[in-house]
Write an enzyme that holds these catalytic residues in place. Sequence first.
Site, short mmCIF file in Angstrom:
data_model
loop_
_atom_site.label_atom_id
_atom_site.label_comp_id
_atom_site.label_asym_id
_atom_site.label_seq_id
_atom_site.Cartn_x
_atom_site.Cartn_y
_atom_site.Cartn_z
N GLN A 51 0.62 -0.78 -0.12
CA GLN A 51 0.30 -0.48 0.16
C GLN A 51 0.90 1.24 0.15
O GLN A 51 1.87 1.41 1.44
CB GLN A 51 -1.12 -0.07 1.05
CG GLN A 51 -1.89 1.18 1.23
CD GLN A 51 -2.75 1.20 1.90
OE1 GLN A 51 -2.31 1.82 3.18
NE2 GLN A 51 -3.72 1.04 2.34
N TYR A 133 -4.10 11.00 3.63
CA TYR A 133 -3.21 11.46 2.49
C TYR A 133 -3.29 12.34 1.59
O TYR A 133 -4.17 12.58 0.83
CB TYR A 133 -2.96 10.10 3.00
CG TYR A 133 -3.16 9.88 4.44
CD1 TYR A 133 -2.50 9.95 4.53
CD2 TYR A 133 -3.76 8.34 3.83
CE1 TYR A 133 -2.29 10.10 6.42
CE2 TYR A 133 -3.66 7.97 5.81
CZ TYR A 133 -2.40 8.41 6.88
OH TYR A 133 -3.03 8.27 8.01
N ARG A 180 -7.59 2.00 -2.84
CA ARG A 180 -8.50 2.35 -1.56
C ARG A 180 -8.59 3.47 -1.18
O ARG A 180 -8.45 4.33 -1.27
CB ARG A 180 -7.41 1.89 -0.71
CG ARG A 180 -7.80 1.67 0.82
CD ARG A 180 -7.32 1.35 1.46
NE ARG A 180 -7.53 1.85 2.50
CZ ARG A 180 -8.41 0.79 3.86
NH1 ARG A 180 -8.64 -0.01 3.06
NH2 ARG A 180 -8.47 0.80 5.24
N ARG A 265 -8.80 -4.51 12.14
CA ARG A 265 -8.47 -5.36 13.20
C ARG A 265 -8.21 -6.46 14.02
O ARG A 265 -7.89 -6.94 14.43
CB ARG A 265 -9.95 -4.22 13.71
CG ARG A 265 -9.43 -3.51 14.05
CD ARG A 265 -10.95 -2.20 14.16
NE ARG A 265 -11.69 -2.24 12.60
CZ ARG A 265 -12.53 -1.22 12.69
NH1 ARG A 265 -12.94 -0.84 14.23
NH2 ARG A 265 -13.06 -1.30 11.92
#
Length: 304
Positions: A51, A133, A180, A265
């Site tokens: 990524q 970002y 993404r 998670r």
Amino acid sequence: GAGLIVAEGTSPSADGMGYCRTPGIYSSEQIAAWRKVTDAVHAAGGCIVLQLMHCGRVATHHNKPAGSKTVAPSAIKADVELFTDVVGMAATDMPHELSNAEVYDVIEDYRRAAINAREAGFDGVELHGTSGYLPMQFMSENANQRTDEFGGSVENRVRFPLLVLEAMSEAIGAGRVGFRFCPGNKFNDISDSQPAATLQALLDGIAGMDLAYLHIMKAHTRKVDAFAMAREQFNGPLIINDGFDRNSAIEMIDADAADAVSFARHYIANPNLVERFKEGRELAEFDRSTLYSGGAAGYSDYPA
């Protein structure tokens, strides 16, 4: 055991660094270090992509290599604080506003990073286009006040991520490039009053690119059904993310709402997540206080 591992957000350049203790893919040393990871994944029969995460204005000089710059679409600080190993919490730096030519230099950084990722053994790359970002800074109304081809209209504001995807696709093949995105994500001081229009412009822009996949997070707003829009309009593999457990993930796959579901998670606390899902076993709970903290606690000490 995962169908695909998406590695930690990794900077395509020294300028793209923002957080402490995050990896890069712009030096020969980094390429060699990553090769140990990809070799191990492939030896176990796995698949892994990198990524690519350029932090842009979400950065402090305390976390950046010497000589690097904090850059952004416009000279507007992000109203957030970042953890550092030097002074604890620190305000973000005032970013340098990229000139038009410098925008294309950053796009070249991404292209080179994709090539470096392949050299490091990654099966592909994923452009991190959300969470405040650099790509999302270009798409944001409050972070992008440009008046050139990269600012103003929605179509202009999505131009940067689309050009990055094109550059990486030309470098390593579109079938090795994913994207993404999360509509309406306000994380890291981002504002978008038209999340549906932004997602639509992105979907229009990637149509025909033949990307490896689109990785969509659940929209952080009721103004858009991101999963439905992506499934209806994106003709490639769709990965969905955010808040799923075993049963809800199976429901989405069975309903043909997506081709795959990603977990973060649950995987942090359960490295053997696939086996636990298969056997219907109880899951360990991740400890949020240990995220990105360094050391074994909350990283390699969860029970198998």
